[in-house]
Design an enzyme around this catalytic site. Structure first.
Site, short mmCIF file in Angstrom:
data_model
loop_
_atom_site.label_atom_id
_atom_site.label_comp_id
_atom_site.label_asym_id
_atom_site.label_seq_id
_atom_site.Cartn_x
_atom_site.Cartn_y
_atom_site.Cartn_z
N PRO A 1 58.44 33.65 49.44
CA PRO A 1 57.38 34.59 49.06
C PRO A 1 56.00 34.04 49.39
CG PRO A 1 58.97 34.33 47.29
CD PRO A 1 59.28 33.27 48.30
N GLU A 2 55.08 34.94 49.72
CA GLU A 2 53.72 34.54 50.03
C GLU A 2 52.80 34.94 48.88
OE1 GLU A 2 52.75 35.54 54.12
OE2 GLU A 2 54.84 35.25 54.71
N LYS B 1 51.15 29.27 46.26
CA LYS B 1 52.53 29.55 45.88
C LYS B 1 52.94 28.83 44.59
CE LYS B 1 53.51 30.35 50.72
NZ LYS B 1 54.29 29.99 51.93
N ARG C 1 57.96 28.33 63.14
CA ARG C 1 58.24 29.58 62.42
C ARG C 1 58.27 30.73 63.41
NH1 ARG C 1 56.70 29.40 57.08
NH2 ARG C 1 57.91 31.33 56.88
#
Length: 263
Positions: free
Chosen positions: A2-3, A53, A253
């Site tokens: 999650p960001e 985060k 990524r």
């Protein structure tokens, strides 16, 4: 992972469940936290703060629970009478008369005193949070042009929590598409208009995602709601120029972009 927008949504859910309510039961899995269980009974959560985060759960006795979900941690809100059925390992339980919040599977959990909030290694290292309403495009522009960041390619910079906290991969690709730049660009090479557009997009897109989206797998377009322009859309037509969206790998990524209008 999650960001920032998803982490803030999770914090909102935790606050809505137990903020301001006396804690009737507190349990920690880690031995070094056990001593705090009795200290928190009868106290209440004042607010839940996000730093990128990481979550900071602040209590009325000035203690703060630091937690970072990393890859596997997850918070759950349940009715206090409910017995959740899960194979996950429980790490934290904060219970009130009607609602309980539970942290599963996380391993990075600490209790901090007020003076430790400024000396904690992660909190010292992390940059300003993109969802902080006090963070302005002007400050972002200053960070972009600072000696520390101006020579770095955006492919890596926009994933570095020391630059701006709360950004991640989907935000990285959506921000760069919005401003027509590639992952290979650097702040030092931008003109004034490009720099201004990027500074605004670095705040506006995460905040729009937080306000209208909240879940990584929600990719529906309802009026002005957030939707992905390039993320996970390789092979599709770019809505801006009609080019074909491509997928590559940058900074280890997946990276999605349109060669037709990002250059």
């Amino acid at each position: 992972m999650p960001e920032g927008p998803e982490i803030r949504r999770a914090a909102d859910n935790l606050e809505a469940a137990i903020k301001g309510k006396p804690l009737t039961d507190v349990w920690f899995a880690f031995p070094q936290l056990k001593t705090y269980q009795s200290q928190l009974i009868g106290q209440h959560v004042t607010h839940v703060e996000t730093r990128g985060k990481a979550l900071l759960t602040h209590f009325s006795n000035d203690l703060t629970l630091y937690s970072h979900n990393q890859l596997y941690g997850v918070w759950r809100v349940v009715d206090t009478s409910e017995e959740p059925q899960t194979t996950r390992v429980l790490r934290v339980k904060l219970q009130t008369a009607d609602k309980t919040i539970l942290l599963y599977s996380a391993s990075d959990i600490e209790m901090l005193r007020p003076e430790q909030l400024t000396t904690h290694p992660f909190l010292q290292r992390v940059g300003p949070d993109v969802l902080d309403p006090n963070l302005t495009p002007e400050v972002v522009k200053e960070r972009l042009l600072s000696p520390r960041f101006r020579n770095r390619q955006f492919a890596g910079l926009l994933l570095d929590q020391a630059f701006l906290a709360g950004l991640g991969n989907y935000l990285r690709v959506e921000i760069l598409w919005q401003v027509g730049l590639t992952g290979n660009h650097k702040a030092k090479d931008l003109n004034a208009a490009q720099l201004d557009a990027l500074a605004h997009a670095l705040l506006e897109i995460p905040r729009f995602s937080y306000a209208t989206r909240g879940q990584v797998d929600e990719n529906k377009h309802h009026g002005a709601l957030f939707r992905f322009k390039v993320f996970h859309r390789d092979g599709e037509l770019c809505e801006r120029c009609g080019g074909i969206i491509e997928k590559t790998t940058l900074s280890s990524r997946p990276f999605y972009w349109c060669p037709g209008c990002q250059h």
